[in-house]
Design a protein around this motif. Structure first.
Motif, PDB file in Angstrom:
ATOM      1  N   TRP A  57       0.845  -1.216   0.015  1.00  0.00           N
ATOM      2  CA  TRP A  57       0.206   0.107   0.046  1.00  0.00           C
ATOM      3  C   TRP A  57       0.835   1.347   0.072  1.00  0.00           C
ATOM      4  O   TRP A  57       1.698   1.419   0.793  1.00  0.00           O
ATOM      5  N   SER A  58       0.488   2.151  -0.687  1.00  0.00           N
ATOM      6  CA  SER A  58       1.162   3.337  -0.911  1.00  0.00           C
ATOM      7  C   SER A  58       0.174   4.522  -0.358  1.00  0.00           C
ATOM      8  O   SER A  58      -0.690   4.874  -1.007  1.00  0.00           O
ATOM      9  N   PRO A  59       0.474   5.104   0.845  1.00  0.00           N
ATOM     10  CA  PRO A  59      -0.256   5.946   1.289  1.00  0.00           C
ATOM     11  C   PRO A  59      -0.440   7.412   0.640  1.00  0.00           C
ATOM     12  O   PRO A  59      -1.442   7.946   0.410  1.00  0.00           O
ATOM     13  N   GLY A  60       0.729   7.730  -0.056  1.00  0.00           N
ATOM     14  CA  GLY A  60       0.673   9.095  -0.865  1.00  0.00           C
ATOM     15  C   GLY A  60       0.012   8.975  -2.052  1.00  0.00           C
ATOM     16  O   GLY A  60      -0.648   9.918  -2.740  1.00  0.00           O
ATOM     17  N   ASP A  61      -0.057   7.749  -2.749  1.00  0.00           N
ATOM     18  CA  ASP A  61      -0.909   7.475  -3.821  1.00  0.00           C
ATOM     19  C   ASP A  61      -2.202   6.836  -3.513  1.00  0.00           C
ATOM     20  O   ASP A  61      -3.220   6.834  -4.245  1.00  0.00           O
ATOM     21  N   ASN A  62      -2.310   6.566  -2.327  1.00  0.00           N
ATOM     22  CA  ASN A  62      -3.880   5.764  -1.889  1.00  0.00           C
ATOM     23  C   ASN A  62      -4.195   4.693  -3.026  1.00  0.00           C
ATOM     24  O   ASN A  62      -5.272   4.586  -3.345  1.00  0.00           O
ATOM     25  N   ALA A  63      -3.355   4.044  -3.119  1.00  0.00           N
ATOM     26  CA  ALA A  63      -3.423   2.793  -3.937  1.00  0.00           C
ATOM     27  C   ALA A  63      -2.627   1.839  -3.693  1.00  0.00           C
ATOM     28  O   ALA A  63      -1.452   1.874  -3.208  1.00  0.00           O
ATOM     29  N   TRP A  64      -2.742   0.458  -4.389  1.00  0.00           N
ATOM     30  CA  TRP A  64      -1.788  -0.488  -4.085  1.00  0.00           C
ATOM     31  C   TRP A  64      -0.871  -0.620  -5.313  1.00  0.00           C
ATOM     32  O   TRP A  64      -1.203  -0.060  -6.356  1.00  0.00           O
ATOM     33  N   PHE A  65       0.399  -0.735  -5.023  1.00  0.00           N
ATOM     34  CA  PHE A  65       1.492  -0.941  -6.110  1.00  0.00           C
ATOM     35  C   PHE A  65       2.178  -2.414  -5.913  1.00  0.00           C
ATOM     36  O   PHE A  65       2.395  -2.877  -4.708  1.00  0.00           O
ATOM     37  N   TRP A  66       2.794  -2.905  -7.152  1.00  0.00           N
ATOM     38  CA  TRP A  66       3.379  -4.173  -7.184  1.00  0.00           C
ATOM     39  C   TRP A  66       4.731  -3.860  -6.598  1.00  0.00           C
ATOM     40  O   TRP A  66       5.219  -2.533  -6.459  1.00  0.00           O
ATOM     41  N   ASP A  67       5.689  -4.684  -6.070  1.00  0.00           N
ATOM     42  CA  ASP A  67       6.716  -4.710  -5.323  1.00  0.00           C
ATOM     43  C   ASP A  67       8.050  -3.887  -6.309  1.00  0.00           C
ATOM     44  O   ASP A  67       8.839  -3.366  -5.965  1.00  0.00           O
ATOM     45  N   ASP A  68       7.471  -4.031  -7.716  1.00  0.00           N
ATOM     46  CA  ASP A  68       8.464  -3.552  -8.646  1.00  0.00           C
ATOM     47  C   ASP A  68       8.394  -2.205  -9.069  1.00  0.00           C
ATOM     48  O   ASP A  68       8.889  -1.512  -9.826  1.00  0.00           O
ATOM     49  N   GLY A  69       7.176  -1.370  -8.445  1.00  0.00           N
ATOM     50  CA  GLY A  69       6.864  -0.103  -8.432  1.00  0.00           C
ATOM     51  C   GLY A  69       5.652   0.095  -9.504  1.00  0.00           C
ATOM     52  O   GLY A  69       5.432   1.339  -9.683  1.00  0.00           O
ATOM     53  N   THR A  70       5.178  -0.738 -10.183  1.00  0.00           N
ATOM     54  CA  THR A  70       4.152  -0.849 -10.991  1.00  0.00           C
ATOM     55  C   THR A  70       2.803  -0.697 -10.291  1.00  0.00           C
ATOM     56  O   THR A  70       2.764  -1.387  -9.270  1.00  0.00           O
ATOM     57  N   PRO A  71       1.908   0.305 -10.704  1.00  0.00           N
ATOM     58  CA  PRO A  71       0.560   0.287 -10.181  1.00  0.00           C
ATOM     59  C   PRO A  71      -0.346  -1.088 -10.116  1.00  0.00           C
ATOM     60  O   PRO A  71      -0.090  -1.597 -11.288  1.00  0.00           O
ATOM     61  N   ALA A  72      -0.714  -1.479  -9.213  1.00  0.00           N
ATOM     62  CA  ALA A  72      -1.811  -2.805  -9.352  1.00  0.00           C
ATOM     63  C   ALA A  72      -2.885  -2.566 -10.481  1.00  0.00           C
ATOM     64  O   ALA A  72      -3.267  -3.610 -10.986  1.00  0.00           O
ATOM     65  N   GLY A  73      -3.421  -1.292 -10.678  1.00  0.00           N
ATOM     66  CA  GLY A  73      -4.446  -1.360 -11.693  1.00  0.00           C
ATOM     67  C   GLY A  73      -5.924  -1.523 -11.099  1.00  0.00           C
ATOM     68  O   GLY A  73      -6.137  -1.581  -9.803  1.00  0.00           O
ATOM     69  N   ASP A  74      -6.817  -1.307 -12.201  1.00  0.00           N
ATOM     70  CA  ASP A  74      -8.094  -1.351 -11.656  1.00  0.00           C
ATOM     71  C   ASP A  74      -8.683  -2.910 -11.540  1.00  0.00           C
ATOM     72  O   ASP A  74      -9.786  -2.800 -11.054  1.00  0.00           O
ATOM     73  N   LEU A  75      -7.679  -3.693 -11.814  1.00  0.00           N
ATOM     74  CA  LEU A  75      -8.141  -5.184 -11.473  1.00  0.00           C
ATOM     75  C   LEU A  75      -8.462  -5.313  -9.976  1.00  0.00           C
ATOM     76  O   LEU A  75      -9.403  -5.941  -9.546  1.00  0.00           O
ATOM     77  N   PHE A  76      -7.789  -4.667  -9.210  1.00  0.00           N
ATOM     78  CA  PHE A  76      -7.841  -4.628  -7.700  1.00  0.00           C
ATOM     79  C   PHE A  76      -9.238  -4.270  -7.453  1.00  0.00           C
ATOM     80  O   PHE A  76      -9.914  -4.820  -6.280  1.00  0.00           O
ATOM     81  N   ASP A  77      -9.759  -3.303  -7.949  1.00  0.00           N
ATOM     82  CA  ASP A  77     -10.864  -2.718  -7.457  1.00  0.00           C
ATOM     83  C   ASP A  77     -12.029  -3.506  -8.139  1.00  0.00           C
ATOM     84  O   ASP A  77     -13.073  -3.832  -7.488  1.00  0.00           O
ATOM     85  N   ARG A  78     -11.917  -4.377  -9.176  1.00  0.00           N
ATOM     86  CA  ARG A  78     -12.734  -5.440  -9.741  1.00  0.00           C
ATOM     87  C   ARG A  78     -12.768  -6.641  -8.655  1.00  0.00           C
ATOM     88  O   ARG A  78     -13.840  -7.060  -8.243  1.00  0.00           O
ATOM     89  N   LEU A  79     -11.877  -6.628  -8.139  1.00  0.00           N
ATOM     90  CA  LEU A  79     -11.461  -7.946  -7.224  1.00  0.00           C
ATOM     91  C   LEU A  79     -12.080  -7.522  -5.823  1.00  0.00           C
ATOM     92  O   LEU A  79     -11.953  -8.351  -4.847  1.00  0.00           O
ATOM     93  N   GLY A  80     -12.341  -6.079  -5.430  1.00  0.00           N
ATOM     94  CA  GLY A  80     -12.714  -5.898  -4.257  1.00  0.00           C
ATOM     95  C   GLY A  80     -11.663  -5.687  -3.076  1.00  0.00           C
ATOM     96  O   GLY A  80     -12.085  -5.798  -1.824  1.00  0.00           O
ATOM     97  N   ALA A  81     -10.613  -5.405  -3.446  1.00  0.00           N
ATOM     98  CA  ALA A  81      -9.293  -5.331  -2.705  1.00  0.00           C
ATOM     99  C   ALA A  81      -9.634  -4.005  -1.713  1.00  0.00           C
ATOM    100  O   ALA A  81      -9.772  -3.044  -2.024  1.00  0.00           O
ATOM    101  N   PRO A  82      -9.415  -4.310  -0.341  1.00  0.00           N
ATOM    102  CA  PRO A  82      -9.597  -3.177   0.371  1.00  0.00           C
ATOM    103  C   PRO A  82      -8.697  -2.279   0.539  1.00  0.00           C
ATOM    104  O   PRO A  82      -7.421  -2.524   0.186  1.00  0.00           O
ATOM    105  N   PRO A  83      -8.728  -1.115   1.118  1.00  0.00           N
ATOM    106  CA  PRO A  83      -7.524  -0.173   1.026  1.00  0.00           C
ATOM    107  C   PRO A  83      -6.621  -0.499   2.220  1.00  0.00           C
ATOM    108  O   PRO A  83      -7.056  -1.210   3.208  1.00  0.00           O
ATOM    109  N   GLY A  84      -5.212  -0.242   1.976  1.00  0.00           N
ATOM    110  CA  GLY A  84      -4.417  -0.655   3.147  1.00  0.00           C
ATOM    111  C   GLY A  84      -4.260   0.662   4.072  1.00  0.00           C
ATOM    112  O   GLY A  84      -5.090   1.571   3.978  1.00  0.00           O
ATOM    113  N   SER A  85      -3.181   0.652   5.109  1.00  0.00           N
ATOM    114  CA  SER A  85      -2.903   1.524   6.146  1.00  0.00           C
ATOM    115  C   SER A  85      -1.485   1.330   6.436  1.00  0.00           C
ATOM    116  O   SER A  85      -0.889   0.360   6.059  1.00  0.00           O
ATOM    117  N   PRO A  86      -1.073   2.390   7.127  1.00  0.00           N
ATOM    118  CA  PRO A  86       0.132   2.260   7.707  1.00  0.00           C
ATOM    119  C   PRO A  86       0.458   0.908   8.686  1.00  0.00           C
ATOM    120  O   PRO A  86       1.509   0.462   8.605  1.00  0.00           O
TER     121      PRO A  86
END
Length: 460
Positions: free
Chosen positions: A353-382
């Motif tokens: 989870w990237s708090p600054g971007d308010n989004a999930w990112f893969w460990d290689d730095g690429t954004p996870a994309g809208d697939l996570f929204d379709r899969l119902g991924a919840p937001p992360g937190s610190p």
């Protein structure tokens, strides 16, 4: 006195010769050609993802569960589909016939504002059908529509029950030829002179000799395609007629003439007619994974690490040492594969989870994309910056808990081979002694000519 008798000299009429008669000449009539009726002997099967066994038209159905409505939607979306809809009387009858003894969620939700059931994809197909079926109204406590042994009922969405995912299928191989038509009882000539091929749905007509994008229409082999839908064909048959007689004018006999000796016209052999067959693919190379990994999709290999549960940092180190990364979910196919293969497990994914971007990112730095929204991924937190898959559901989690994890590593394509003997064994119509070959890479359409090599690939 008596005069001596007189004898008249005999008279002979000159012979007459009738002119010779000749028969009127005959000339062959032009053959009569006509088109036969449209023929459809074969309907292409529906090819479903994940080897689903149930299909109607181009829709595929897979029973799953149990799960609550939200989890069921996530799983169906991961497989590229939705919870089953009932959009026509045919579909309703099919569902009752195949799943009539089951109780399962449908993809309808009660809308209090509209006071009616709506499908989860927003479509309105089948609204009248639900009314005709006597679907009861929903409520705040029962906003989900289920099918209970063939009867529609309102229900809570929180109960874990079976569900059926409906995904789009693809039309499979379609073929039509004159031999099959005769076997089906159609009255066809032995040697048709032409063919037309027509799409049953669009009525688009292809003509004899068409060969583009894997779609072939020719009088020699009939019609063939893979994935283009249902086609029908008709053949042109020509029939020889009896000779026609034409009246000839009277002729005057000509004096006899001596015909010069006749010699036969010299003959020259015809050039052979050459044509290319359809493209043939009888074998798909397997994926070769390191460490004899048994799970793979495409050219990605998945190794579950079960003997050493680890926190997120240690898991990343282990996967990196294996030449891979913690598993990603980069497509609906991959998400569906992971749920099917590891649906009972809980494991780390390679998302943070990237708090600054308010989004999930893969460990290689690429954004996870809208697939996570379709899969119902919840937001992360610190406190919960890591994403785990918990029995098919995405959840935010602490990164410090020792868990199972799955390493995703690149695989290599294995041995690939194609030959004419195997093609004949698979039912392809190929001559005994082909005179040439072309080899085309399926992904890139790069073509090797007969006798060419490229790397480890040889085409001859």
């Amino acid at each position: 006195t008596t005069a001596p008798p007189t004898t008249a000299p005999p008279t002979t009429a000159p012979p007459t010769t009738a002119p010779p008669t000749t028969e009127a000449p005959t000339t062959p009539c032009e053959p009569v050609c006509e088109w036969a009726e449209w023929i459809d002997t074969h309907c292409p099967p529906t090819v479903c993802p994940y080897d689903m066994q149930y299909s109607l038209g181009l829709s595929c159905y897979e029973p799953e569960g149990p799960a609550n409505k939200t989890a069921a939607e996530i799983i169906c979306q991961a497989n590229g589909g939705v919870l089953v809809t009932l959009s026509s009387p045919d579909e309703l009858g099919y569902m009752r016939e195949v799943f009539g003894d089951d109780t399962y969620y449908t993809g309808a939700t009660w809308s209090p504002a509209d006071n009616k059931w709506v499908w989860d994809d927003g479509s309105t197909d089948g609204e009248d059908l639900l009314q005709l079926l006597g679907a009861p109204p929903g409520s705040v406590t029962k906003p989900c529509l289920i099918m209970n042994q063939g009867t529609l009922e309102a229900s809570s969405c929180d109960i874990a029950r079976r569900f059926i995912c409906e995904t789009p299928g693809e039309p499979g191989e379609e073929s039509e030829d004159d031999e099959d038509a005769r076997d089906e009882g159609y009255d066809l000539c032995d040697h048709p002179m032409g063919i037309e091929c027509r799409n049953v749905d669009t009525l688009e007509v292809l003509y004899d000799g068409h060969a583009e994008d894997g779609v072939y229409c020719n009088v020699t082999h009939g019609f063939y395609c893979d994935g283009c839908g249902n086609y029908e064909v008709r053949y042109q048959c020509c029939y020889e007629m009896p000779t026609c007689t034409t009246a000839a004018p009277p002729t005057t006999p000509a004096p006899p003439t001596t015909a010069p000796p006749t010699t036969e016209a010299p003959t020259t052999p015809c050039e052979p007619v050459c044509e290319w067959s359809e493209w043939i693919d009888t074998h798909c190379p397997p994926t070769v994974c390191a460490d004899d990994t048994q799970h793979y999709l495409g050219l990605s290999c998945y190794l579950p690490v079960t003997d050493i549960p680890a926190n997120k940092t240690a898991a990343q180190i282990v996967c990196d040492a294996s030449g891979g990364v913690l598993v990603t979910l980069s497509s609906p196919d991959e998400a569906g594969f992971m749920i099917d293969e590891f649906g009972d497990d809980t494991y780390y994914t390679g998302a943070t989870w990237s708090p600054g971007d308010n989004a999930w990112f893969w460990d290689d730095g690429t954004p996870a994309g809208d697939l996570f929204d379709r899969l119902g991924a919840p937001p992360g937190s610190p406190d919960e910056p890591c994403l785990i898959m918990n029995q098919g559901t995405l959840e935010a989690s602490s990164c410090d808990i020792a868990r199972r994890f799955i390493c995703e590593t690149p695989g290599e394509p294995g041995e690939e081979s194609e030959d004419d003997d195997t093609a004949r064994d698979e039912g392809y119509d190929i001559c005994e002694d082909p005179m040439g070959i072309e080899c085309r890479m399926v992904g890139t359409n790069y073509v090797l000519q007969d006798g060419q090599t490229a790397g480890n690939a040889t085409c001859d």
